[in-house]
Enzyme design. Sequence first.
Site, PDB file in Angstrom:
ATOM      1  N   SER A  64      20.922  56.854  17.585  1.00  0.00           N
ATOM      2  CA  SER A  64      22.299  57.029  18.075  1.00  0.00           C
ATOM      3  C   SER A  64      22.395  57.484  19.522  1.00  0.00           C
ATOM      4  O   SER A  64      23.475  57.471  20.102  1.00  0.00           O
ATOM      5  CB  SER A  64      23.041  58.029  17.197  1.00  0.00           C
ATOM      6  OG  SER A  64      23.400  57.415  15.995  1.00  0.00           O
ATOM      7  N   LYS A  67      23.960  55.210  21.906  1.00  0.00           N
ATOM      8  CA  LYS A  67      25.406  54.933  21.905  1.00  0.00           C
ATOM      9  C   LYS A  67      26.097  55.223  23.233  1.00  0.00           C
ATOM     10  O   LYS A  67      26.831  54.377  23.735  1.00  0.00           O
ATOM     11  CB  LYS A  67      26.077  55.683  20.754  1.00  0.00           C
ATOM     12  CG  LYS A  67      25.653  55.154  19.374  1.00  0.00           C
ATOM     13  CD  LYS A  67      26.134  56.067  18.249  1.00  0.00           C
ATOM     14  CE  LYS A  67      25.718  55.534  16.873  1.00  0.00           C
ATOM     15  NZ  LYS A  67      26.107  56.460  15.796  1.00  0.00           N
ATOM     16  N   TYR A 191      22.784  45.610  16.975  1.00  0.00           N
ATOM     17  CA  TYR A 191      23.006  47.061  17.092  1.00  0.00           C
ATOM     18  C   TYR A 191      21.776  47.829  16.585  1.00  0.00           C
ATOM     19  O   TYR A 191      21.337  48.810  17.201  1.00  0.00           O
ATOM     20  CB  TYR A 191      24.265  47.454  16.298  1.00  0.00           C
ATOM     21  CG  TYR A 191      24.326  48.915  15.933  1.00  0.00           C
ATOM     22  CD1 TYR A 191      24.685  49.877  16.865  1.00  0.00           C
ATOM     23  CD2 TYR A 191      23.989  49.342  14.642  1.00  0.00           C
ATOM     24  CE1 TYR A 191      24.711  51.227  16.526  1.00  0.00           C
ATOM     25  CE2 TYR A 191      24.015  50.675  14.293  1.00  0.00           C
ATOM     26  CZ  TYR A 191      24.372  51.623  15.235  1.00  0.00           C
ATOM     27  OH  TYR A 191      24.389  52.949  14.904  1.00  0.00           O
ATOM     28  N   TYR A 243      29.274  64.625  16.443  1.00  0.00           N
ATOM     29  CA  TYR A 243      29.959  64.310  15.185  1.00  0.00           C
ATOM     30  C   TYR A 243      30.796  65.486  14.674  1.00  0.00           C
ATOM     31  O   TYR A 243      31.581  66.061  15.412  1.00  0.00           O
ATOM     32  CB  TYR A 243      28.953  63.873  14.102  1.00  0.00           C
ATOM     33  CG  TYR A 243      27.918  62.891  14.559  1.00  0.00           C
ATOM     34  CD1 TYR A 243      28.306  61.651  15.073  1.00  0.00           C
ATOM     35  CD2 TYR A 243      26.568  63.172  14.488  1.00  0.00           C
ATOM     36  CE1 TYR A 243      27.356  60.730  15.477  1.00  0.00           C
ATOM     37  CE2 TYR A 243      25.611  62.248  14.891  1.00  0.00           C
ATOM     38  CZ  TYR A 243      26.013  61.043  15.384  1.00  0.00           C
ATOM     39  OH  TYR A 243      25.084  60.145  15.777  1.00  0.00           O
ATOM     40  N   VAL A 261      19.044  60.033  14.696  1.00  0.00           N
ATOM     41  CA  VAL A 261      18.397  60.389  13.421  1.00  0.00           C
ATOM     42  C   VAL A 261      16.875  60.390  13.480  1.00  0.00           C
ATOM     43  O   VAL A 261      16.229  60.891  12.562  1.00  0.00           O
ATOM     44  CB  VAL A 261      18.813  59.480  12.233  1.00  0.00           C
ATOM     45  CG1 VAL A 261      20.160  59.863  11.707  1.00  0.00           C
ATOM     46  CG2 VAL A 261      18.730  58.023  12.585  1.00  0.00           C
TER      47      VAL A 261
HETATM   48  N1  GLN Z   1      20.589  53.400  13.499  1.00  0.00           N
HETATM   49  C1  GLN Z   1      21.211  54.547  12.921  1.00  0.00           C
HETATM   50  C2  GLN Z   1      22.368  54.103  12.041  1.00  0.00           C
HETATM   51  O1  GLN Z   1      23.117  53.281  12.436  1.00  0.00           O
HETATM   52  C3  GLN Z   1      21.677  55.500  13.959  1.00  0.00           C
HETATM   53  C4  GLN Z   1      22.348  56.721  13.389  1.00  0.00           C
HETATM   54  C5  GLN Z   1      22.040  58.005  14.128  1.00  0.00           C
HETATM   55  O2  GLN Z   1      21.096  58.107  14.888  1.00  0.00           O
HETATM   56  N2  GLN Z   1      22.824  59.040  13.848  1.00  0.00           N
HETATM   57  O3  GLN Z   1      22.539  54.588  10.951  1.00  0.00           O
END
Ligand code: GLN
Length: 410
Positions: A64, A67, A191, A243, A261
């Site tokens: 993430s 992003k 993605y 978040y 994550v």
């Molecule tokens: N690739 C992960 C997902 O889409 C990224 C989520 C994250 O890092 N919080 O679930």
Amino acid sequence: MKTPVPDYLDEVLDSLRDDTSGANADYIPELAEADPEPFGMALTTTLGRTYAAGDADTEFSIQSISKPFAYAAAIIDRGLDRVLDAVGVEPSGEAFNELSLEGGTHRPKNPMINAGAITTHSLLVGAEAGQGDRVDRAVTFFSRLAGRDLRVDERVCASELASAHRNLALAYMLRTYGILDGDVPSVVEGYTRQCSILVSVRDLSVMAATLATGGIQPVTGERIMDPATARHVMAVMAAAGMYDAAGDWLTRVGIPAKSGVAGGIVGVLPDRVGIGTFSPRLDSHGNSQRGRRAFERLSRDMGMHLFASDQGRLDAVDVSESPDTVTFALRGNVQLTAASELLDLMADSNGPADVVLDVTRVHSFSDLGRRMSLEGLRRLRLDGRRVAVRDPSGVLPDPDLGDGSYPDAL
Ligand code: GLN
């Protein structure tokens, strides 16, 4: 002399190494099986100096943390208005994988949650772009930000794609609402590839430092985005990067940040530093446990908080007098605060006939700071004083006092 910064960073890592609470992300098999022990941290200043400690060159998937950077690329490619039509900028207060759509428009609430990030990814390059174009765009853009060639970890990508049902579901919902165009599985695959780009904490710190400078990669010197885009991205990170823990993070740590994550966290303090940490075990919000605590330490020990007031900044004008000259010396970035202080001090000055405005130690003037400072000189001249500017490095070019006249040469 050896700089003490790496020793300090080592000490921060050592003090947190025995915290083995939390757990690797479990919904992506490759991440669940990853070694949970690596722990690294790096910090890059806006002048391009990097300090690193621990496992600073270990690669992990960006997840993430991609992003905010993909969001910057989408703004560059499609314009801010087009991007805002598709994705909002409000904190969702919910977990990263919730649908979290705005009532009425059905836009995902922000680009930091999966729904918003999948939409952002779909906007890369242009309306006609295919999956390969969008992934290439992400890989090359991130590589320029990091200052080295990055690559996708296909194993992590395949591992996530094998069970990407939830992201597919989010994307199909967005397709139904007309927020997302194109072939849904292909967009989700693109993605997921973007999330599987490998980085180190050293890379993350340089990427973030590029936001901190307002868009100039501090090591290569390349301008990668304009200051307004960098500012916008940092603001969205502050509002929504963490978040459902965004408010707690902003108050406690105060460094706009984004977690992934795989265990990475990137943080940025405008005009100061970019920071990257890595430790795979996650807390209940899905943020790296040791990474979060490392950020808390930095914020506390180094006063690195967006809202930390810095008394030094207020004390921006020095006045010194000799029998025939009074000198007003400014320093730092001259904006409203320093300029209004200067005008007050000038208004009180009935002393020597000659006035010097010394800007030797000024980094920059805002438009307002410049106009106020020159207006002060104009008024002193109207009072019959001679006025001069000392500006060896030219931070105040063309110092028109506002009436077409210029300072005297003293
Ligand atoms: N690739 C992960 C997902 O889409 C990224 C989520 C994250 O890092 N919080 O679930």
